[in-house]
Scaffold this motif. Sequence first.
Motif, PDB file in Angstrom:
ATOM      1  N   ASP A 143       0.831  -1.207   0.000  1.00  0.00           N
ATOM      2  CA  ASP A 143       0.000   0.000   0.000  1.00  0.00           C
ATOM      3  C   ASP A 143       0.865   1.257   0.000  1.00  0.00           C
ATOM      4  OD1 ASP A 143      -2.379  -1.372  -0.072  1.00  0.00           O
ATOM      5  OD2 ASP A 143      -2.658  -1.365   2.100  1.00  0.00           O
ATOM      6  N   VAL A 144       1.846   1.270   0.882  1.00  0.00           N
ATOM      7  CA  VAL A 144       2.743   2.423   0.979  1.00  0.00           C
ATOM      8  C   VAL A 144       3.614   2.535  -0.272  1.00  0.00           C
ATOM      9  CG1 VAL A 144       4.653   3.448   2.272  1.00  0.00           C
ATOM     10  CG2 VAL A 144       2.768   2.347   3.496  1.00  0.00           C
ATOM     11  N   ALA A 145       4.149   1.397  -0.723  1.00  0.00           N
ATOM     12  CA  ALA A 145       5.040   1.400  -1.889  1.00  0.00           C
ATOM     13  C   ALA A 145       4.310   1.880  -3.134  1.00  0.00           C
ATOM     14  CB  ALA A 145       5.616   0.003  -2.112  1.00  0.00           C
ATOM     15  N   ASN A 146       3.087   1.403  -3.330  1.00  0.00           N
ATOM     16  CA  ASN A 146       2.333   1.800  -4.522  1.00  0.00           C
ATOM     17  C   ASN A 146       1.905   3.263  -4.459  1.00  0.00           C
ATOM     18  OD1 ASN A 146       2.622  -0.781  -5.499  1.00  0.00           O
ATOM     19  ND2 ASN A 146       0.616  -1.479  -4.810  1.00  0.00           N
ATOM     20  N   TRP A 147       1.624   3.755  -3.272  1.00  0.00           N
ATOM     21  CA  TRP A 147       1.317   5.179  -3.106  1.00  0.00           C
ATOM     22  C   TRP A 147       2.542   6.030  -3.439  1.00  0.00           C
ATOM     23  CZ3 TRP A 147       3.729   8.237   0.728  1.00  0.00           C
ATOM     24  CH2 TRP A 147       3.254   9.558   0.820  1.00  0.00           C
ATOM     25  N   ALA A 148       3.694   5.596  -2.936  1.00  0.00           N
ATOM     26  CA  ALA A 148       4.913   6.392  -3.094  1.00  0.00           C
ATOM     27  C   ALA A 148       5.420   6.428  -4.524  1.00  0.00           C
ATOM     28  CB  ALA A 148       6.007   5.852  -2.175  1.00  0.00           C
ATOM     29  N   THR A 149       5.143   5.377  -5.302  1.00  0.00           N
ATOM     30  CA  THR A 149       5.717   5.309  -6.646  1.00  0.00           C
ATOM     31  C   THR A 149       4.784   5.840  -7.730  1.00  0.00           C
ATOM     32  OG1 THR A 149       4.938   3.002  -6.814  1.00  0.00           O
ATOM     33  CG2 THR A 149       7.216   3.356  -6.098  1.00  0.00           C
ATOM     34  N   GLN A 150       3.571   6.228  -7.397  1.00  0.00           N
ATOM     35  CA  GLN A 150       2.659   6.783  -8.401  1.00  0.00           C
ATOM     36  C   GLN A 150       3.235   8.064  -9.005  1.00  0.00           C
ATOM     37  OE1 GLN A 150      -1.069   7.374  -6.403  1.00  0.00           O
ATOM     38  NE2 GLN A 150      -1.705   5.242  -6.604  1.00  0.00           N
ATOM     39  N   GLU A 151       3.063   8.204 -10.327  1.00  0.00           N
ATOM     40  CA  GLU A 151       3.554   9.416 -10.989  1.00  0.00           C
ATOM     41  C   GLU A 151       2.873  10.671 -10.448  1.00  0.00           C
ATOM     42  OE1 GLU A 151       2.858   6.892 -14.692  1.00  0.00           O
ATOM     43  OE2 GLU A 151       3.051   6.237 -12.609  1.00  0.00           O
ATOM     44  N   SER A 152       1.649  10.535  -9.949  1.00  0.00           N
ATOM     45  CA  SER A 152       0.897  11.683  -9.443  1.00  0.00           C
ATOM     46  C   SER A 152       1.352  12.138  -8.064  1.00  0.00           C
ATOM     47  CB  SER A 152      -0.598  11.343  -9.391  1.00  0.00           C
ATOM     48  OG  SER A 152      -0.825  10.216  -8.544  1.00  0.00           O
ATOM     49  N   ASN A 153       2.203  11.356  -7.421  1.00  0.00           N
ATOM     50  CA  ASN A 153       2.671  11.703  -6.085  1.00  0.00           C
ATOM     51  C   ASN A 153       3.907  12.603  -6.206  1.00  0.00           C
ATOM     52  OD1 ASN A 153       3.648  11.808  -3.417  1.00  0.00           O
ATOM     53  ND2 ASN A 153       2.892   9.756  -2.966  1.00  0.00           N
ATOM     54  N   GLY A 154       3.665  13.887  -6.285  1.00  0.00           N
ATOM     55  CA  GLY A 154       4.759  14.836  -6.493  1.00  0.00           C
ATOM     56  C   GLY A 154       5.761  14.863  -5.362  1.00  0.00           C
ATOM     57  N   LEU A 155       5.295  14.589  -4.145  1.00  0.00           N
ATOM     58  CA  LEU A 155       6.195  14.635  -2.987  1.00  0.00           C
ATOM     59  C   LEU A 155       7.247  13.542  -3.056  1.00  0.00           C
ATOM     60  CD1 LEU A 155       7.013  15.642  -0.169  1.00  0.00           C
ATOM     61  CD2 LEU A 155       5.262  14.097   0.781  1.00  0.00           C
ATOM     62  N   THR A 156       6.790  12.291  -3.070  1.00  0.00           N
ATOM     63  CA  THR A 156       7.749  11.185  -3.026  1.00  0.00           C
ATOM     64  C   THR A 156       8.526  11.042  -4.332  1.00  0.00           C
ATOM     65  OG1 THR A 156       5.975   9.669  -3.681  1.00  0.00           O
ATOM     66  CG2 THR A 156       6.428   9.888  -1.326  1.00  0.00           C
ATOM     67  N   ARG A 157       7.871  11.273  -5.468  1.00  0.00           N
ATOM     68  CA  ARG A 157       8.582  11.133  -6.737  1.00  0.00           C
ATOM     69  C   ARG A 157       9.627  12.226  -6.902  1.00  0.00           C
ATOM     70  NH1 ARG A 157       6.819   7.527 -10.569  1.00  0.00           N
ATOM     71  NH2 ARG A 157       8.865   8.064 -11.407  1.00  0.00           N
ATOM     72  N   GLY A 158       9.360  13.403  -6.374  1.00  0.00           N
ATOM     73  CA  GLY A 158      10.375  14.451  -6.412  1.00  0.00           C
ATOM     74  C   GLY A 158      11.591  14.085  -5.585  1.00  0.00           C
ATOM     75  N   VAL A 159      11.356  13.462  -4.440  1.00  0.00           N
ATOM     76  CA  VAL A 159      12.459  13.013  -3.579  1.00  0.00           C
ATOM     77  C   VAL A 159      13.247  11.911  -4.276  1.00  0.00           C
ATOM     78  CG1 VAL A 159      13.034  11.865  -1.410  1.00  0.00           C
ATOM     79  CG2 VAL A 159      11.307  13.680  -1.443  1.00  0.00           C
ATOM     80  N   MET A 160      12.548  10.981  -4.920  1.00  0.00           N
ATOM     81  CA  MET A 160      13.228   9.888  -5.623  1.00  0.00           C
ATOM     82  C   MET A 160      14.100  10.408  -6.759  1.00  0.00           C
ATOM     83  SD  MET A 160      10.087   7.136  -5.693  1.00  0.00           S
ATOM     84  CE  MET A 160      10.943   5.926  -6.662  1.00  0.00           C
ATOM     85  N   GLN A 161      13.620  11.438  -7.446  1.00  0.00           N
ATOM     86  CA  GLN A 161      14.431  12.000  -8.526  1.00  0.00           C
ATOM     87  C   GLN A 161      15.664  12.700  -7.967  1.00  0.00           C
ATOM     88  OE1 GLN A 161      12.504  13.792 -11.916  1.00  0.00           O
ATOM     89  NE2 GLN A 161      14.019  15.443 -12.027  1.00  0.00           N
ATOM     90  N   ALA A 162      15.485  13.409  -6.865  1.00  0.00           N
ATOM     91  CA  ALA A 162      16.603  14.148  -6.280  1.00  0.00           C
ATOM     92  C   ALA A 162      17.656  13.227  -5.681  1.00  0.00           C
ATOM     93  CB  ALA A 162      16.077  15.109  -5.219  1.00  0.00           C
ATOM     94  N   THR A 163      17.228  12.102  -5.112  1.00  0.00           N
ATOM     95  CA  THR A 163      18.168  11.226  -4.401  1.00  0.00           C
ATOM     96  C   THR A 163      18.674  10.061  -5.248  1.00  0.00           C
ATOM     97  OG1 THR A 163      16.316   9.957  -3.486  1.00  0.00           O
ATOM     98  CG2 THR A 163      17.197  11.781  -2.151  1.00  0.00           C
ATOM     99  N   LEU A 164      17.801   9.478  -6.064  1.00  0.00           N
ATOM    100  CA  LEU A 164      18.164   8.294  -6.836  1.00  0.00           C
ATOM    101  C   LEU A 164      18.280   8.559  -8.330  1.00  0.00           C
ATOM    102  CD1 LEU A 164      15.922   5.615  -5.058  1.00  0.00           C
ATOM    103  CD2 LEU A 164      18.395   5.916  -4.822  1.00  0.00           C
ATOM    104  N   GLY A 165      17.823   9.731  -8.774  1.00  0.00           N
ATOM    105  CA  GLY A 165      17.898  10.048 -10.194  1.00  0.00           C
ATOM    106  C   GLY A 165      16.815   9.398 -11.020  1.00  0.00           C
ATOM    107  N   ILE A 166      15.762   8.856 -10.374  1.00  0.00           N
ATOM    108  CA  ILE A 166      14.648   8.248 -11.098  1.00  0.00           C
ATOM    109  C   ILE A 166      13.698   9.354 -11.532  1.00  0.00           C
ATOM    110  CG2 ILE A 166      12.682   6.679 -10.939  1.00  0.00           C
ATOM    111  CD1 ILE A 166      14.264   5.111  -8.828  1.00  0.00           C
TER     112      ILE A 166
END
Length: 445
Positions: A143-166
């Motif tokens: 549940d948490v993983a799928n929420w965090a990886t959604q393209e619409s989740n600007g918060l977590t996806r922005g963090v993933m791009q900044a830290t992991l380059g995804i």
Amino acid sequence: MKEGSLDAPIRHPIDWRSDGFYDEEALDAELRRVFDICHGCRRCFNLCDSFPTLFDMVDESPGEDVESLESESFKAVVDACTLCDMCFMVKCPYVPPHEFDLDFPHLMLRYRAVEHRKGETGLADRELAKTDRNGKLGTLLNDVANWATQESNGLTRGVMQATLGIDKRAHLPGFAEVPLTRAVANRIPAPNAQAPGFGRKVALYATCYGNFNDQTPGEAAIKVLAHNGVEVRVEHPQCCAMPKLENGDLAAVADAAEQVAAWFAPLIDQGYDIVPLTTSCALMLKFEWPLLHPGNAAVKRLSEHTYDLSQYVVALSKEAGLVPIDAMPASIGVHFACHSRAQNMGPKAMEMLRLIPGATPALTERCSGHGGKWGIMAENFETGVKVGRPAAGALAKTDPDYMVSECPLAGPHLQQVMKLSGSEKVPERIGHPIEIMARAYGFED
């Protein structure tokens, strides 16, 4: 020098255990030799981005030749390679046994192996390659993983791009609630004793993606095979290590090959054929592992008993016959995935879908542009979309009733390419062709 060869292409074992394989001067000399041949040929200009990158560098160099290039510039060519094998399989006239002895993908692999030995593999590549660990955590916390990886989740996806380059726009696969091996443990149907294929046995290699992420192809394969008399079991000993191959971590790949081959050896003794649910994994078992372990009898035997899923169904139809399929008038756009093509078995998905009365499959032979974990990275995402546009356009050109791809990463990526390209009709799903077979047999779920 003659161009091309009438002989079938061959690949040499990968000499990854020798010190010479990692000699940087020898590697640089081989890169220059191969790049000079590629520069003079240029047949691969429209494949992946490696070749336009190389040719542009040569054309813009002081001498307009490979000799003028700085060795440091070669990394851009290597980083653009997705190890799809298409240059080796379908384009290059100079592959062995030609005297030029050119294997571009395995040269890129050697470069990455040198980088990996020097500790230069990036954090994101290292962590994303731990697919079993990621899959177990993802299903445990789905549940948490799928929420965090959604393209619409600007918060977590922005963090993933900044830290992991995804790239925050890239589609990331969701996680199932439980692994496929557990989900189907007590509900695999008994084989149809009246079917012509009764008596055959298949061990479906779930693979990381089929086990932890998209289980629909696995569910469909179980139903289709059991309905046709095949005894089915689902196994996932561990990852095939394709993501680690992309990193150049050849010792880890070789270790996985030994362990998985040992796991499946008793099943092969019992008469089981091994059928991976993912084309990349079938490619590893059939071709890449034997090149890393040329003297390993268990790895060789596993290779000889491994079938791609579509390949197995087609073989079953020819050797034993299938339970009759009701007519299903439908047009089907079929994406010929790179790692299906690299298995050198022909378009088996097309052959399989033609077994459905009334079905009219049409083939698209273009790369989706995803390239495993390569296509989700911020520095590659735009290129992946650009490379995928011709495939997406060709797939949707006739407005088919269904679109399919044997690559589970290519399907969602092509959907995303269609959306970003402003396509009027984007299918809800681009799944595996086996799902269409299941539907034709009346298995809707």
